[in-house]
Design a protein around this motif. Structure first.
Motif, PDB file in Angstrom:
ATOM      1  N   TYR A  27       0.817  -1.214   0.000  1.00 57.00           N
ATOM      2  CA  TYR A  27       0.000   0.000   0.000  1.00 57.00           C
ATOM      3  C   TYR A  27       0.853   1.267   0.000  1.00 57.00           C
ATOM      4  O   TYR A  27       0.326   2.377   0.069  1.00 57.00           O
ATOM      5  CB  TYR A  27      -0.916   0.011   1.240  1.00 57.00           C
ATOM      6  CG  TYR A  27      -0.189  -0.376   2.507  1.00 57.00           C
ATOM      7  CD1 TYR A  27       0.661   0.513   3.141  1.00 57.00           C
ATOM      8  CD2 TYR A  27      -0.313  -1.657   3.036  1.00 57.00           C
ATOM      9  CE1 TYR A  27       1.373   0.152   4.264  1.00 57.00           C
ATOM     10  CE2 TYR A  27       0.384  -2.024   4.176  1.00 57.00           C
ATOM     11  CZ  TYR A  27       1.215  -1.118   4.779  1.00 57.00           C
ATOM     12  OH  TYR A  27       1.924  -1.479   5.890  1.00 57.00           O
ATOM     13  N   GLY A  67       9.667   7.316   5.080  1.00 56.95           N
ATOM     14  CA  GLY A  67      10.721   6.378   4.760  1.00 56.95           C
ATOM     15  C   GLY A  67      11.050   5.515   5.964  1.00 56.95           C
ATOM     16  O   GLY A  67      10.256   5.360   6.867  1.00 56.95           O
ATOM     17  N   GLU A  68      12.226   4.947   5.920  1.00 56.57           N
ATOM     18  CA  GLU A  68      12.659   4.142   7.059  1.00 56.57           C
ATOM     19  C   GLU A  68      13.759   4.917   7.782  1.00 56.57           C
ATOM     20  O   GLU A  68      14.892   5.009   7.287  1.00 56.57           O
ATOM     21  CB  GLU A  68      13.143   2.769   6.580  1.00 56.57           C
ATOM     22  CG  GLU A  68      13.762   1.912   7.666  1.00 56.57           C
ATOM     23  CD  GLU A  68      12.899   1.811   8.942  1.00 56.57           C
ATOM     24  OE1 GLU A  68      11.678   1.690   8.846  1.00 56.57           O
ATOM     25  OE2 GLU A  68      13.479   1.873  10.048  1.00 56.57           O
ATOM     26  N   THR A  94       8.920   5.516  14.348  1.00 56.77           N
ATOM     27  CA  THR A  94       8.159   4.462  13.663  1.00 56.77           C
ATOM     28  C   THR A  94       9.124   3.784  12.705  1.00 56.77           C
ATOM     29  O   THR A  94       9.802   4.454  11.921  1.00 56.77           O
ATOM     30  CB  THR A  94       6.970   5.053  12.867  1.00 56.77           C
ATOM     31  OG1 THR A  94       6.181   5.840  13.750  1.00 56.77           O
ATOM     32  CG2 THR A  94       6.106   3.952  12.302  1.00 56.77           C
ATOM     33  N   SER A 118       5.990  -1.593  12.527  1.00 59.17           N
ATOM     34  CA  SER A 118       4.909  -1.927  11.593  1.00 59.17           C
ATOM     35  C   SER A 118       4.920  -3.423  11.308  1.00 59.17           C
ATOM     36  O   SER A 118       5.910  -3.950  10.788  1.00 59.17           O
ATOM     37  CB  SER A 118       5.100  -1.150  10.292  1.00 59.17           C
ATOM     38  OG  SER A 118       5.082   0.226  10.583  1.00 59.17           O
ATOM     39  N   ASN A 156       2.079  -1.213  14.720  1.00 54.69           N
ATOM     40  CA  ASN A 156       1.094  -0.698  13.760  1.00 54.69           C
ATOM     41  C   ASN A 156       0.743  -1.791  12.766  1.00 54.69           C
ATOM     42  O   ASN A 156       1.650  -2.429  12.203  1.00 54.69           O
ATOM     43  CB  ASN A 156       1.686   0.452  12.929  1.00 54.69           C
ATOM     44  CG  ASN A 156       1.915   1.694  13.751  1.00 54.69           C
ATOM     45  OD1 ASN A 156       1.470   1.806  14.889  1.00 54.69           O
ATOM     46  ND2 ASN A 156       2.618   2.637  13.149  1.00 54.69           N
ATOM     47  N   VAL A 158      -1.783  -2.294   9.418  1.00 49.83           N
ATOM     48  CA  VAL A 158      -2.803  -1.724   8.530  1.00 49.83           C
ATOM     49  C   VAL A 158      -3.905  -2.770   8.373  1.00 49.83           C
ATOM     50  O   VAL A 158      -3.641  -3.944   8.098  1.00 49.83           O
ATOM     51  CB  VAL A 158      -2.193  -1.329   7.166  1.00 49.83           C
ATOM     52  CG1 VAL A 158      -3.270  -0.755   6.259  1.00 49.83           C
ATOM     53  CG2 VAL A 158      -1.083  -0.303   7.366  1.00 49.83           C
ATOM     54  N   MET A 188      -5.525   4.149   4.361  1.00 49.26           N
ATOM     55  CA  MET A 188      -5.873   5.482   3.848  1.00 49.26           C
ATOM     56  C   MET A 188      -5.591   5.540   2.352  1.00 49.26           C
ATOM     57  O   MET A 188      -4.597   4.967   1.884  1.00 49.26           O
ATOM     58  CB  MET A 188      -5.038   6.559   4.563  1.00 49.26           C
ATOM     59  CG  MET A 188      -5.423   6.701   6.012  1.00 49.26           C
ATOM     60  SD  MET A 188      -4.341   7.857   6.857  1.00 49.26           S
ATOM     61  CE  MET A 188      -3.225   6.754   7.699  1.00 49.26           C
TER      62      MET A 188
END
Ligand code: SAM
Length: 322
Positions: A27, A67-68, A94, A118, A156, A158, A188
């Motif tokens: 995504y 980004g990371e 994050t 994530s 997190n 999704v 989103m």
């Protein structure tokens, strides 16, 4: 103090330090990252000016994202810089978690208070399918390492239609004994992926009702809380949070601002454009930047227009860090 025309106050800055990422989430960056190299992104002195100005205007929490973010060689220095700025009392990041097992203690020692990792599935094959990297074990080892350091750990996930039932049960089993907060994020819509959104978006509303029916109880929000509605349950060591950007009144409690890795201020994740504040950062003029930021806040809208399919300038969230 940073306050907008609707009386909302902004204590929380989400700072992206790179757009680069080496995962390929379906995504977000399904074909991987092909943008500019890291040396075009905010430098440490620019970040210093930025953080000082925001802290001077009442920001107390910073989330370092991308980004990371862990791809930046000076990531640990960025953490330390944020943590050592007067007024900043919470530093979070994050991450996809690929480097967490190795670096959790180093980041903690530099001042990191909270890490959000994530993880979209606890099934290794499904994880690899979504993230484009077969690294679930490595990421889960990272979560354990982060818990061991004493940091607050959140995950997190999704909430994708295709996986929702199985995803939910596996995560709940995990939360029985794992002291983390798991947050399901409604998918989103972003400019690059309208079809994926149409196929996979699922409202978190029914999930919230299900949790309430199962005895999960709402947790009170703190002033610098993120956007999640959180729930706890006496039988579980972990908590569940729901992030529902399409729900009514989601924007009423907005308390955060975003700065992208290219030095643009985004008054909303889905605003039409970013506002270039890099000249102030390059000059290192904290006072001028503070005055400018206060003025810019009057341009913040009451809400995003996602419900109308208007994703603003956001092609994918690696641009801004979500
Ligand atoms: N690379 C880091 C990571 O993997 O967490 C930080 C950046 S990533 C863009 C931040 C968060 O945004 C992740 O939790 C990711 O799952 C979420 N995200 C990305 N695109 C999204 C979308 N279209 N809808 C909802 N969440 C999204």
């Amino acid at each position: 103090m940073l306050q907008d025309n609707f009386g909302r106050r902004f204590h929380y800055l989400r700072l992206s330090i790179t757009e680069a990422c080496n995962f390929k989430c379906q995504y977000c960056l399904p074909d991987g990252y092909h943008g500019p190299s890291d040396d075009t992104f905010l430098t440490l002195p620019e970040i210093d000016t930025l953080v000082q100005a925001f802290a001077g205007l009442g920001t107390s929490k910073i989330r370092i994202t991308g980004g990371e973010p862990s791809l930046r060689r000076d990531f640990t220095d960025v953490i330390a810089l944020c943590k050592n700025t007067n007024g900043i009392n919470k530093v979070a990041t994050t991450t996809h978690g690929g480097r967490l097992a190795r670096d959790a203690q180093k980041w903690r020692d530099a001042g990191l208070d909270q890490v959000n990792v994530s993880i979209d599935s606890l099934d290794p094959r499904q994880f690899a399918d979504i993230a484009g990297q077969n690294k679930l074990t490595q990421v889960l080892d990272g979560v354990s390492a982060a818990i061991d350091t004493g940091m607050t750990v959140k995950v997190n996930s999704v909430y994708l239609k295709h996986f929702a039932g199985k995803q939910l049960q596996q995560f709940k089993d995990w939360l029985k004994d794992t002291p983390i907060t798991l947050r399901f994020i409604e998918l989103m819509e972003t400019g690059d992926h309208p079809e994926f959104f149409a196929q996979q978006h699922l409202s978190g509303g029914p999930l919230k009702q299900q949790l309430l029916n199962e005895g999960w109880m709402p947790v009170l929000r703190s002033k610098d809380a993120g956007p999640a509605q959180e729930f706890h349950h006496p039988d579980y060591a972990g908590r569940i949070g729901l992030i529902m950007p399409y729900s009514k009144d989601f924007c009423a409690s907005c308390n955060r601002l975003r700065v992208a890795a290219n030095g643009k201020l985004h008054l909303c994740l889905f605003s039409e454009h970013g506002i270039d504040i890099r000249p102030y950062l390059q000059q290192g003029d904290v006072q001028a930047l503070m005055a400018h930021l206060q003025q810019l806040l009057t341009q913040k809208h009451a809400t995003h227009y996602l419900q109308d399919g208007n994703t603003g300038a956001t092609s994918h969230l690696a641009m801004l860090g979500g």
